[in-house]
Design an enzyme around this catalytic site. Sequence first.
Site, PDB file in Angstrom:
ATOM      1  N   ASN B 392      -5.567 -32.571 -40.316  1.00 35.15           N
ATOM      2  CA  ASN B 392      -5.127 -33.308 -41.491  1.00 35.15           C
ATOM      3  C   ASN B 392      -4.411 -32.374 -42.471  1.00 35.15           C
ATOM      4  OD1 ASN B 392      -4.755 -34.965 -43.647  1.00 35.15           O
ATOM      5  ND2 ASN B 392      -6.882 -35.580 -43.888  1.00 35.15           N
ATOM      6  N   ASP B 393      -5.180 -31.529 -43.141  1.00 35.98           N
ATOM      7  CA  ASP B 393      -4.595 -30.675 -44.174  1.00 35.98           C
ATOM      8  C   ASP B 393      -3.419 -29.828 -43.676  1.00 35.98           C
ATOM      9  OD1 ASP B 393      -6.345 -31.589 -46.061  1.00 35.98           O
ATOM     10  OD2 ASP B 393      -7.825 -30.015 -45.691  1.00 35.98           O
ATOM     11  N   VAL B 394      -3.515 -29.385 -42.422  1.00 39.81           N
ATOM     12  CA  VAL B 394      -2.481 -28.476 -41.924  1.00 39.81           C
ATOM     13  C   VAL B 394      -1.152 -29.185 -41.675  1.00 39.81           C
ATOM     14  CG1 VAL B 394      -4.137 -26.913 -40.890  1.00 39.81           C
ATOM     15  CG2 VAL B 394      -3.175 -28.749 -39.513  1.00 39.81           C
TER      16      VAL B 394
END
Lengths: 141, 468
Positions: B392-394
Amino acid sequence: MDDKLAGQAAKLASQAQELASNLRGVAQQITDQAALNVAGLPDGHMPFVALLTIFALACFVGYYVVWRVTPALHSPLMAVTNAVSSVIIVGALLAAGLKGLGAAQLFGAIAVALAAVNIFGGFIVTHRMLSMFKKKQPVKK
Amino acid sequence: MTQDLAAYGYLIAAIFFIMSLRGLSSPETARGGNLFGIVGMVIAIGVTVLTPGVVSPWLIVAGLLVGGSVGTVVALRIQMTALPQLVAAFHSLVGLAAVFVAAAAFVSPDAFGLGAPGKIKTASLIEMGLGTAIGAVTFTGSIVAFAKLQGLVSGAPLIFRGQHLLNALLGVALVALLVWFAMRGHPAAFILLIVLSLLLGFLLILPIGGADMPVVVSMLNSYSGWAAAGIGFTLSNTALIVTGALVGASGAILSYIMCKGMNRSIFNVILGGFGTDAAGAAAAAGKNDRPVKAGSAEDAAFLMQNAGSVIIVPGYGMAVAQAQHALREMSDLLKKSGVTVRYAIHPVAGRMPGHMNVLLAEANVPYDEVFELDDINRDFASTDVAFVIGANDVTNPAAKTDPQSAIYGMPILEVDRAQTVLFVKRGMSSGYAGVENELFFRDNTMMLFADAKAMCDAIVKALSGSSH
């Protein structure tokens, strides 16, 4: 007359012997002193600056070698460095191999066991990881 | 074997260890590298056992047997998802071994050529003290890391008031103790030194959150190396010093790479507490009703089968769901129908450096289909489908566009440039950093709401159904 001469000769001989042994003692002292000046350390120990030199150079070797490791293999790198750093076992072996049974031997034996877990475990798990890395097979049509 | 001869042996062992790390520069030479390491270790142990000081083999044999069999069994049984825990546990053992070796050297220094008991030279005491302290910190620090990774304690950062002050005071006290120990060589100082270092190890790692563990594990890797080097100075053993330096450097570089992957300084990580405040705020703010486009497994199968190229972006969530085998099956089917499939891996995708590569390799994904961030990021623009699974964040473009974001500046995989983005996710929750992902709401994004493994299985089913 002859007796007197023989007595003097014997005395002289003993003096010479004494002198020689004294000289030998001095020579031994000089060598001892010299050895101490060079190292000032017991058998097998190196001067601190020599060790520090090795350490500093090894840090640089490590730096360059590790940057060349492909990121895909960073986990195996960690596992293998972990196994390799267990070379600390050499210190443990020296203690565990002493005569008798005392605190040092006990500490040594524990350290041998701990390091052995790492050595065997580290190399085996590295091998397991690495044997999974395979190249692409030619596409079968 | 004389001391001189032994020194040559240690030199050869050290060279083998360098060659071992050198081998890891490519997967082809890596297995040889591991072999070099084993040979180096055998030489180091053999040389030591043959020195005149080692007279009684029984404890050595017992130690090797017990430790060796435990290590072997554990290494053969461990699951690759649990690798980070295993490595953390191994680090703790190196640290503890260092403490025991130092203790042995302290109680009978004559065996190590350090002088009579109670009359150890100051220089040796300093080295011994340093090795002990670092070893003890490594031991307890690694235990905390292990417990967090294994889920024995909560991965959440444990924070209390005055924590940093306490750690700083402990650090100062430790230095003072070290000085006292070096000057007097008193046994009480030695024991206090160990106790204080053990305590510090605990307190240092407790405030660091579970998802920062890649950095922590690398850092502890580095510590275990420095501890070995410290003991190497005490014993005047070149193999230990060289190896310690290698391992220390390796761990430090890995920590640096991990920090860079998250755009955080090492101090920021060590001080800890990341992912608590931000997560709370985002959970509150994340309740909005913007429309997202949701799709089914059949939609995804159709899209990917008709694509020219697909890039799969796996994250730790994929590993948690054990979806890697289903994922590989999916990509095999896609490849069979002529789609180019590649994998893109973010540096912090797993729970330790390179973890995701191992997990994919385990699922029989060829390593030449797996690419690092810098090597593949440019290709997203020319890719038809980006398939994000468990990450997600990446992938969050906010890292590039929104200076207010907690993850601003973090290098990301630019999946948003692909023609279509497929996002496998269980729900709309935000990632570890607590930041909402703008990508979910884009027109070219299709959300696939399901468990990662279930979704892959469903896509596989849809793919094989349509091709028969």
